[in-house]
Design a protein around this motif. Sequence first.
Motif, PDB file in Angstrom:
ATOM      1  N   LEU A 230       0.819  -1.210   0.000  1.00  0.00           N
ATOM      2  CA  LEU A 230       0.000   0.000   0.000  1.00  0.00           C
ATOM      3  C   LEU A 230       0.857   1.267   0.000  1.00  0.00           C
ATOM      4  O   LEU A 230       0.427   2.318   0.466  1.00  0.00           O
ATOM      5  CB  LEU A 230      -0.932  -0.002   1.220  1.00  0.00           C
ATOM      6  N   ALA A 231       2.053   1.170  -0.523  1.00  0.00           N
ATOM      7  CA  ALA A 231       2.967   2.317  -0.530  1.00  0.00           C
ATOM      8  C   ALA A 231       2.440   3.453  -1.403  1.00  0.00           C
ATOM      9  O   ALA A 231       2.579   4.616  -1.029  1.00  0.00           O
ATOM     10  CB  ALA A 231       4.353   1.898  -0.991  1.00  0.00           C
ATOM     11  N   PHE A 232       1.835   3.135  -2.540  1.00  0.00           N
ATOM     12  CA  PHE A 232       1.365   4.223  -3.413  1.00  0.00           C
ATOM     13  C   PHE A 232       0.259   5.050  -2.757  1.00  0.00           C
ATOM     14  O   PHE A 232       0.347   6.291  -2.757  1.00  0.00           O
ATOM     15  CB  PHE A 232       0.913   3.688  -4.775  1.00  0.00           C
ATOM     16  N   PRO A 233      -0.787   4.423  -2.179  1.00  0.00           N
ATOM     17  CA  PRO A 233      -1.768   5.258  -1.469  1.00  0.00           C
ATOM     18  C   PRO A 233      -1.142   6.021  -0.301  1.00  0.00           C
ATOM     19  O   PRO A 233      -1.523   7.163  -0.029  1.00  0.00           O
ATOM     20  CB  PRO A 233      -2.812   4.267  -0.962  1.00  0.00           C
ATOM     21  N   ALA A 234      -0.182   5.409   0.372  1.00  0.00           N
ATOM     22  CA  ALA A 234       0.490   6.084   1.484  1.00  0.00           C
ATOM     23  C   ALA A 234       1.244   7.315   0.999  1.00  0.00           C
ATOM     24  O   ALA A 234       1.215   8.362   1.650  1.00  0.00           O
ATOM     25  CB  ALA A 234       1.440   5.116   2.181  1.00  0.00           C
ATOM     26  N   ILE A 235       1.890   7.203  -0.141  1.00  0.00           N
ATOM     27  CA  ILE A 235       2.634   8.332  -0.706  1.00  0.00           C
ATOM     28  C   ILE A 235       1.696   9.491  -1.021  1.00  0.00           C
ATOM     29  O   ILE A 235       1.965  10.638  -0.674  1.00  0.00           O
ATOM     30  CB  ILE A 235       3.411   7.888  -1.966  1.00  0.00           C
ATOM     31  N   VAL A 236       0.581   9.193  -1.657  1.00  0.00           N
ATOM     32  CA  VAL A 236      -0.384  10.241  -2.014  1.00  0.00           C
ATOM     33  C   VAL A 236      -0.942  10.904  -0.754  1.00  0.00           C
ATOM     34  O   VAL A 236      -1.017  12.132  -0.655  1.00  0.00           O
ATOM     35  CB  VAL A 236      -1.521   9.655  -2.883  1.00  0.00           C
ATOM     36  N   LEU A 237      -1.327  10.092   0.227  1.00  0.00           N
ATOM     37  CA  LEU A 237      -1.877  10.637   1.465  1.00  0.00           C
ATOM     38  C   LEU A 237      -0.853  11.485   2.221  1.00  0.00           C
ATOM     39  O   LEU A 237      -1.200  12.528   2.786  1.00  0.00           O
ATOM     40  CB  LEU A 237      -2.388   9.507   2.357  1.00  0.00           C
ATOM     41  N   LEU A 238       0.401  11.060   2.233  1.00  0.00           N
ATOM     42  CA  LEU A 238       1.420  11.818   2.958  1.00  0.00           C
ATOM     43  C   LEU A 238       1.757  13.145   2.284  1.00  0.00           C
ATOM     44  O   LEU A 238       2.066  14.122   2.965  1.00  0.00           O
ATOM     45  CB  LEU A 238       2.680  10.972   3.145  1.00  0.00           C
ATOM     46  N   ILE A 239       1.680  13.189   0.966  1.00  0.00           N
ATOM     47  CA  ILE A 239       1.900  14.463   0.273  1.00  0.00           C
ATOM     48  C   ILE A 239       0.795  15.457   0.644  1.00  0.00           C
ATOM     49  O   ILE A 239       1.068  16.621   0.974  1.00  0.00           O
ATOM     50  CB  ILE A 239       1.967  14.258  -1.259  1.00  0.00           C
ATOM     51  N   ILE A 240      -0.441  15.005   0.630  1.00  0.00           N
ATOM     52  CA  ILE A 240      -1.565  15.877   0.998  1.00  0.00           C
ATOM     53  C   ILE A 240      -1.477  16.252   2.475  1.00  0.00           C
ATOM     54  O   ILE A 240      -1.720  17.408   2.853  1.00  0.00           O
ATOM     55  CB  ILE A 240      -2.904  15.189   0.661  1.00  0.00           C
ATOM     56  N   ALA A 241      -1.126  15.287   3.329  1.00  0.00           N
ATOM     57  CA  ALA A 241      -0.996  15.551   4.765  1.00  0.00           C
ATOM     58  C   ALA A 241       0.077  16.594   5.036  1.00  0.00           C
ATOM     59  O   ALA A 241      -0.089  17.453   5.906  1.00  0.00           O
ATOM     60  CB  ALA A 241      -0.681  14.262   5.501  1.00  0.00           C
ATOM     61  N   SER A 242       1.169  16.524   4.294  1.00  0.00           N
ATOM     62  CA  SER A 242       2.248  17.486   4.471  1.00  0.00           C
ATOM     63  C   SER A 242       1.769  18.914   4.192  1.00  0.00           C
ATOM     64  O   SER A 242       2.097  19.846   4.936  1.00  0.00           O
ATOM     65  CB  SER A 242       3.405  17.109   3.552  1.00  0.00           C
ATOM     66  N   VAL A 243       0.999  19.076   3.148  1.00  0.00           N
ATOM     67  CA  VAL A 243       0.478  20.402   2.796  1.00  0.00           C
ATOM     68  C   VAL A 243      -0.407  20.931   3.917  1.00  0.00           C
ATOM     69  O   VAL A 243      -0.272  22.078   4.352  1.00  0.00           O
ATOM     70  CB  VAL A 243      -0.296  20.347   1.460  1.00  0.00           C
ATOM     71  N   PHE A 244      -1.312  20.106   4.415  1.00  0.00           N
ATOM     72  CA  PHE A 244      -2.215  20.549   5.475  1.00  0.00           C
ATOM     73  C   PHE A 244      -1.484  20.794   6.785  1.00  0.00           C
ATOM     74  O   PHE A 244      -1.864  21.699   7.544  1.00  0.00           O
ATOM     75  CB  PHE A 244      -3.350  19.530   5.684  1.00  0.00           C
ATOM     76  N   CYS A 245      -0.456  20.014   7.077  1.00  0.00           N
ATOM     77  CA  CYS A 245       0.309  20.242   8.317  1.00  0.00           C
ATOM     78  C   CYS A 245       1.115  21.525   8.226  1.00  0.00           C
ATOM     79  O   CYS A 245       1.280  22.230   9.230  1.00  0.00           O
ATOM     80  CB  CYS A 245       1.217  19.055   8.607  1.00  0.00           C
ATOM     81  N   PHE A 246       1.632  21.859   7.061  1.00  0.00           N
ATOM     82  CA  PHE A 246       2.370  23.110   6.902  1.00  0.00           C
ATOM     83  C   PHE A 246       1.451  24.316   7.030  1.00  0.00           C
ATOM     84  O   PHE A 246       1.858  25.361   7.522  1.00  0.00           O
ATOM     85  CB  PHE A 246       3.091  23.167   5.557  1.00  0.00           C
ATOM     86  N   LYS A 247       0.195  24.201   6.575  1.00  0.00           N
ATOM     87  CA  LYS A 247      -0.743  25.334   6.605  1.00  0.00           C
ATOM     88  C   LYS A 247      -1.060  25.774   8.029  1.00  0.00           C
ATOM     89  O   LYS A 247      -1.159  26.966   8.288  1.00  0.00           O
ATOM     90  CB  LYS A 247      -2.033  24.981   5.865  1.00  0.00           C
ATOM     91  N   GLN A 248      -1.279  24.844   8.926  1.00  0.00           N
ATOM     92  CA  GLN A 248      -1.641  25.129  10.315  1.00  0.00           C
ATOM     93  C   GLN A 248      -2.780  26.133  10.417  1.00  0.00           C
ATOM     94  O   GLN A 248      -2.684  27.177  11.054  1.00  0.00           O
ATOM     95  CB  GLN A 248      -0.424  25.625  11.117  1.00  0.00           C
TER      96      GLN A 248
END
Length: 119
Positions: free
Chosen positions: A98-116
């Motif tokens: 499940l690495a590919f879904p994990a990669i996509v989710l982590l990219i989106i998560a990174s954006v939202f975590c940076f926004k705060q």
Amino acid sequence: MKKTKLGINTTAAILDIINTILFTTSWFVVTFMAFSESFSGGDGSQTSGVGAFFYVMAAIGLIIHIIGLVKSKKAGISIIGHILGIIGCACFAITALLAFPAIVLLIIASVFCFKQQSV
């Protein structure tokens, strides 16, 4: 409302970027190690060790996102990035397939975590 910035959110976002790179390379590294070890007559311990490294990184990401989720909720900051990060790290921790879904989710998560973004 006073806007608060948490260091754990920035840490989680940076770790998401690192884990995205690691999860992308994990397919190639583990496959290369498996072929290399099978041709040299190994017992699979090197491949297991390399695979364990990627799982440990996923577990670290999972722990950081859980801590960030709790702290962000208390500070009134959006928790969407942490929820996506938890799901992404859990996907990889369940199985590397499940690495590919994990990669996509982590990219989106990174954006939202940076926004705060405050809620």
